[in-house]
Design a protein around this motif. Structure first.
Motif, PDB file in Angstrom:
ATOM      1  N   TRP A 104     -34.612 104.879 -46.142  1.00 32.17           N
ATOM      2  CA  TRP A 104     -33.614 103.943 -46.661  1.00 32.17           C
ATOM      3  C   TRP A 104     -33.702 103.977 -48.174  1.00 32.17           C
ATOM      4  CZ3 TRP A 104     -29.817 101.282 -44.287  1.00 32.17           C
ATOM      5  CH2 TRP A 104     -29.877 101.151 -42.900  1.00 32.17           C
ATOM      6  N   ARG A 105     -32.559 104.107 -48.854  1.00 32.75           N
ATOM      7  CA  ARG A 105     -32.519 104.144 -50.315  1.00 32.75           C
ATOM      8  C   ARG A 105     -31.470 103.164 -50.815  1.00 32.75           C
ATOM      9  NH1 ARG A 105     -35.786 108.304 -51.821  1.00 32.75           N
ATOM     10  NH2 ARG A 105     -35.997 110.010 -50.345  1.00 32.75           N
ATOM     11  N   GLY A 106     -31.715 102.624 -51.998  1.00 34.22           N
ATOM     12  CA  GLY A 106     -30.764 101.694 -52.581  1.00 34.22           C
ATOM     13  C   GLY A 106     -31.150 101.331 -54.000  1.00 34.22           C
ATOM     14  N   ASP A 107     -30.460 100.345 -54.535  1.00 38.90           N
ATOM     15  CA  ASP A 107     -30.704  99.849 -55.890  1.00 38.90           C
ATOM     16  C   ASP A 107     -31.217  98.422 -55.800  1.00 38.90           C
ATOM     17  OD1 ASP A 107     -29.570 102.137 -57.380  1.00 38.90           O
ATOM     18  OD2 ASP A 107     -27.706 101.509 -56.414  1.00 38.90           O
ATOM     19  N   ALA A 108     -32.092  98.072 -56.743  1.00 38.52           N
ATOM     20  CA  ALA A 108     -32.629  96.711 -56.781  1.00 38.52           C
ATOM     21  C   ALA A 108     -33.031  96.376 -58.213  1.00 38.52           C
ATOM     22  CB  ALA A 108     -33.827  96.592 -55.842  1.00 38.52           C
ATOM     23  N   VAL A 109     -33.496  95.156 -58.386  1.00 36.56           N
ATOM     24  CA  VAL A 109     -33.978  94.706 -59.687  1.00 36.56           C
ATOM     25  C   VAL A 109     -35.414  94.226 -59.493  1.00 36.56           C
ATOM     26  CG1 VAL A 109     -33.677  92.994 -61.517  1.00 36.56           C
ATOM     27  CG2 VAL A 109     -31.673  94.065 -60.452  1.00 36.56           C
ATOM     28  N   VAL A 146     -33.948  99.312 -60.678  1.00 39.12           N
ATOM     29  CA  VAL A 146     -34.742 100.428 -60.156  1.00 39.12           C
ATOM     30  C   VAL A 146     -34.093 100.965 -58.885  1.00 39.12           C
ATOM     31  CG1 VAL A 146     -36.969  99.669 -61.088  1.00 39.12           C
ATOM     32  CG2 VAL A 146     -36.242  98.855 -58.865  1.00 39.12           C
ATOM     33  N   LYS A 147     -34.340 102.228 -58.608  1.00 35.41           N
ATOM     34  CA  LYS A 147     -33.973 102.834 -57.331  1.00 35.41           C
ATOM     35  C   LYS A 147     -35.154 102.583 -56.402  1.00 35.41           C
ATOM     36  CE  LYS A 147     -30.238 105.162 -58.672  1.00 35.41           C
ATOM     37  NZ  LYS A 147     -28.937 104.851 -58.179  1.00 35.41           N
ATOM     38  N   VAL A 148     -34.876 102.216 -55.154  1.00 32.17           N
ATOM     39  CA  VAL A 148     -35.947 101.914 -54.211  1.00 32.17           C
ATOM     40  C   VAL A 148     -35.783 102.723 -52.928  1.00 32.17           C
ATOM     41  CG1 VAL A 148     -36.414  99.586 -55.062  1.00 32.17           C
ATOM     42  CG2 VAL A 148     -34.661  99.929 -53.324  1.00 32.17           C
ATOM     43  N   GLY A 149     -36.887 102.858 -52.202  1.00 32.10           N
ATOM     44  CA  GLY A 149     -36.863 103.537 -50.918  1.00 32.10           C
ATOM     45  C   GLY A 149     -37.833 102.888 -49.951  1.00 32.10           C
ATOM     46  N   VAL A 150     -37.507 102.977 -48.661  1.00 29.86           N
ATOM     47  CA  VAL A 150     -38.381 102.466 -47.598  1.00 29.86           C
ATOM     48  C   VAL A 150     -38.401 103.521 -46.498  1.00 29.86           C
ATOM     49  CG1 VAL A 150     -38.765 100.634 -45.901  1.00 29.86           C
ATOM     50  CG2 VAL A 150     -37.792 100.072 -48.134  1.00 29.86           C
ATOM     51  N   LYS A 177     -29.326 104.911 -45.263  1.00 30.60           N
ATOM     52  CA  LYS A 177     -30.400 105.753 -44.727  1.00 30.60           C
ATOM     53  C   LYS A 177     -29.998 107.209 -44.941  1.00 30.60           C
ATOM     54  CE  LYS A 177     -31.379 104.907 -40.479  1.00 30.60           C
ATOM     55  NZ  LYS A 177     -31.833 104.727 -39.099  1.00 30.60           N
ATOM     56  N   ASP A 178     -30.874 107.992 -45.600  1.00 29.98           N
ATOM     57  CA  ASP A 178     -30.544 109.394 -45.857  1.00 29.98           C
ATOM     58  C   ASP A 178     -30.863 110.272 -44.644  1.00 29.98           C
ATOM     59  OD1 ASP A 178     -33.302 109.970 -45.930  1.00 29.98           O
ATOM     60  OD2 ASP A 178     -33.372 110.149 -48.102  1.00 29.98           O
ATOM     61  N   ASP A 179     -30.597 111.556 -44.755  1.00 31.87           N
ATOM     62  CA  ASP A 179     -30.793 112.487 -43.643  1.00 31.87           C
ATOM     63  C   ASP A 179     -32.264 112.728 -43.304  1.00 31.87           C
ATOM     64  OD1 ASP A 179     -31.209 113.863 -46.045  1.00 31.87           O
ATOM     65  OD2 ASP A 179     -30.465 115.756 -45.255  1.00 31.87           O
ATOM     66  N   LYS A 180     -33.179 112.218 -44.138  1.00 28.39           N
ATOM     67  CA  LYS A 180     -34.613 112.363 -43.884  1.00 28.39           C
ATOM     68  C   LYS A 180     -35.219 111.085 -43.312  1.00 28.39           C
ATOM     69  CE  LYS A 180     -34.933 115.868 -47.345  1.00 28.39           C
ATOM     70  NZ  LYS A 180     -35.378 116.291 -48.633  1.00 28.39           N
ATOM     71  N   GLY A 181     -34.372 110.077 -43.044  1.00 23.97           N
ATOM     72  CA  GLY A 181     -34.838 108.837 -42.440  1.00 23.97           C
ATOM     73  C   GLY A 181     -35.367 107.820 -43.429  1.00 23.97           C
ATOM     74  N   VAL A 202     -42.809 100.935 -49.144  1.00 25.83           N
ATOM     75  CA  VAL A 202     -41.808 100.575 -50.136  1.00 25.83           C
ATOM     76  C   VAL A 202     -42.173 101.265 -51.442  1.00 25.83           C
ATOM     77  CG1 VAL A 202     -40.852  98.655 -51.470  1.00 25.83           C
ATOM     78  CG2 VAL A 202     -41.411  98.335 -49.058  1.00 25.83           C
ATOM     79  N   ALA A 203     -41.175 101.891 -52.083  1.00 20.99           N
ATOM     80  CA  ALA A 203     -41.459 102.578 -53.343  1.00 20.99           C
ATOM     81  C   ALA A 203     -40.275 102.510 -54.282  1.00 20.99           C
ATOM     82  CB  ALA A 203     -41.821 104.039 -53.079  1.00 20.99           C
ATOM     83  N   ALA A 204     -40.594 102.384 -55.585  1.00 19.91           N
ATOM     84  CA  ALA A 204     -39.571 102.524 -56.613  1.00 19.91           C
ATOM     85  C   ALA A 204     -39.457 104.019 -56.896  1.00 19.91           C
ATOM     86  CB  ALA A 204     -40.001 101.763 -57.864  1.00 19.91           C
ATOM     87  N   GLN A 205     -38.251 104.487 -57.038  1.00 21.09           N
ATOM     88  CA  GLN A 205     -38.015 105.927 -57.228  1.00 21.09           C
ATOM     89  C   GLN A 205     -37.813 106.263 -58.680  1.00 21.09           C
ATOM     90  OE1 GLN A 205     -37.452 107.782 -53.744  1.00 21.09           O
ATOM     91  NE2 GLN A 205     -38.982 106.190 -53.896  1.00 21.09           N
TER      92      GLN A 205
END
Length: 128
Positions: free
Chosen positions: A104-109, A115-119, A98-102, A125-128
Motif C-alpha cells: 500500500w502506498r500513499g501520501d501523508a504528513v 512524506v510518501k508512505v508504504g505499508v 495497493k501496487d502490483d507488489k502488494g 510502515v515506512a516513509a519512502q
C-alpha cells in the motif's frame, strides 16, 4: 482386553502430540530489538518491524525511512492500512493504493512535512 486398552491409550497419546508442539508468539518486540535497518530486514513473518516513528518523540521520525517493505500478497484493507499509518503518527493520509507488489502506498504528513508512505503485507510502515 487389557492389550487393546493399552494400544488405544498409546494411539491417543501419539495423536495428541502435534498439538503440544505448536508455538504461539505474542507480545511486542523487545525494547532493545534491532531495527530492520541494522539487522538487514525482518526475519519473522508474524511480526511487523520495530521502525515505526513515535509521534511523541520527534527524534524517531526518521527511523521509518529505513524500514524494509516486503513484497507479498497483502490482505490489509484500505481502512486497516489507514489505521496503521495513523497509529505510527502520520496525519492527513491520502491516495492509498495497493501496487502490483502488494504494498500500500500513499501520501501523508509527519511532523508538518509531507512524506510518501508504504505499508507491506506484514504491517510494516515506512516513509519512502
Amino acid at each position: 482386553m487389557k492389550r487393546s486398552l493399552t494400544t488405544l491409550a498409546l494411539l491417543s497419546l501419539l495423536g495428541a502430540s502435534p498439538a503440544f508442539a505448536q508455538t504461539t508468539v505474542t507480545g511486542t518486540p523487545a525494547p532493545d530489538a534491532k531495527s530492520s535497518a541494522n539487522s538487514g530486514g525482518q526475519e519473522a513473518v508474524t511480526r511487523p518491524n520495530t521502525d515505526k516513528p513515535d509521534a511523541t518523540k520527534p527524534a524517531t521520525t526518521q527511523a521509518a525511512a529505513h524500514a524494509k517493505l516486503e513484497e507479498g500478497a497483502n490482505s490489509f484493507t484500505e481502512a486497516q492500512t489507514h489505521h496503521r499509518l495513523t497509529e505510527a503518527g502520520y496525519k492527513d493520509i491520502k491516495g492509498l493504493t495497493k501496487d502490483d507488489k502488494g504494498i500500500w502506498r500513499g501520501d501523508a504528513v509527519l511532523n508538518g512535512k509531507p512524506v510518501k508512505v508504504g505499508v507491506d503485507f506484514k504491517g510494516n510502515v515506512a516513509a519512502q
